[in-house]
Design a protein around this motif. Structure first.
Motif, short mmCIF file in Angstrom:
data_model
loop_
_atom_site.label_atom_id
_atom_site.label_comp_id
_atom_site.label_asym_id
_atom_site.label_seq_id
_atom_site.Cartn_x
_atom_site.Cartn_y
_atom_site.Cartn_z
N PHE A 241 0.84 -1.21 0.00
CA PHE A 241 0.00 0.00 0.00
C PHE A 241 0.87 1.25 0.00
O PHE A 241 0.65 2.19 -0.77
N LEU B 197 -5.87 2.49 -2.59
CA LEU B 197 -6.71 1.32 -2.33
C LEU B 197 -7.38 0.83 -3.62
O LEU B 197 -7.41 -0.37 -3.90
N LYS B 198 -7.89 1.77 -4.41
CA LYS B 198 -8.54 1.40 -5.66
C LYS B 198 -7.56 0.72 -6.61
O LYS B 198 -7.88 -0.29 -7.24
N LEU C 209 -4.92 -1.01 -5.83
CA LEU C 209 -4.60 -2.34 -5.33
C LEU C 209 -5.74 -3.33 -5.53
O LEU C 209 -5.53 -4.53 -5.67
N GLU C 210 -6.97 -2.84 -5.53
CA GLU C 210 -8.12 -3.70 -5.74
C GLU C 210 -8.26 -4.14 -7.18
O GLU C 210 -8.77 -5.20 -7.49
N GLU C 211 -7.80 -3.30 -8.12
CA GLU C 211 -7.94 -3.60 -9.54
C GLU C 211 -6.87 -4.52 -9.93
O GLU C 211 -6.51 -5.36 -10.34
#
Length: 127
Positions: A100, A122-123, A125-127
């Motif tokens: 992160f 965060l976005k 890392l989620e993708e």
């Protein structure tokens, strides 16, 4: 988006090495390009020149329609930070930071406040 005109790179030394010779290249926006070749063929040199990590001995480099091979170190660093991304074979993460924090670090370099950085990191890392 990327255009090279007559780009050459010679590494000086007791035996000068001509890594690239009179390269003309155009990569348009949205194109996917693979650079392949044997060891010592100039792949890394080419990428270092396009990524503004090195300067050509001869020729011109244009990125996003602007000649860039004569930018100051500060201007080149800003352009790299804002418009150029690298995907390395090794992860090249900062080992003392979490995943992160590594993602968030680039946003910090751009001057984004924490309240904006965190959701974007965060976005990503989620993708």
């Amino acid at each position: 988006m990327v255009r090279l005109e007559g780009v050459s790179k010679i590494y000086e030394g007791p035996s000068p090495v001509r890594a690239l010779e009179a390269i003309d290249l155009e990569i348009r926006e949205g194109e996917f390009v693979c650079v392949a070749g044997p060891s010592g063929s100039g792949k890394t040199t080419l990428l270092n020149l396009i990524g503004l990590l090195d300067q050509p001995t001869e020729g011109e480099i244009y990125l996003f329609g602007k000649r860039v091979n004569r930018l100051s170190r500060r201007e080149a660093a800003r352009l790299r930070r804002e418009r150029i991304g690298f995907v390395f074979q090794a992860f090249n993460l900062i080992p003392v930071l979490t995943a992160f924090e590594n993602v968030e670090y680039v946003l910090w370099l751009r001057g984004l406040p924490a309240r904006e950085r965190r959701p974007l990191a965060l976005k990503a890392l989620e993708e």
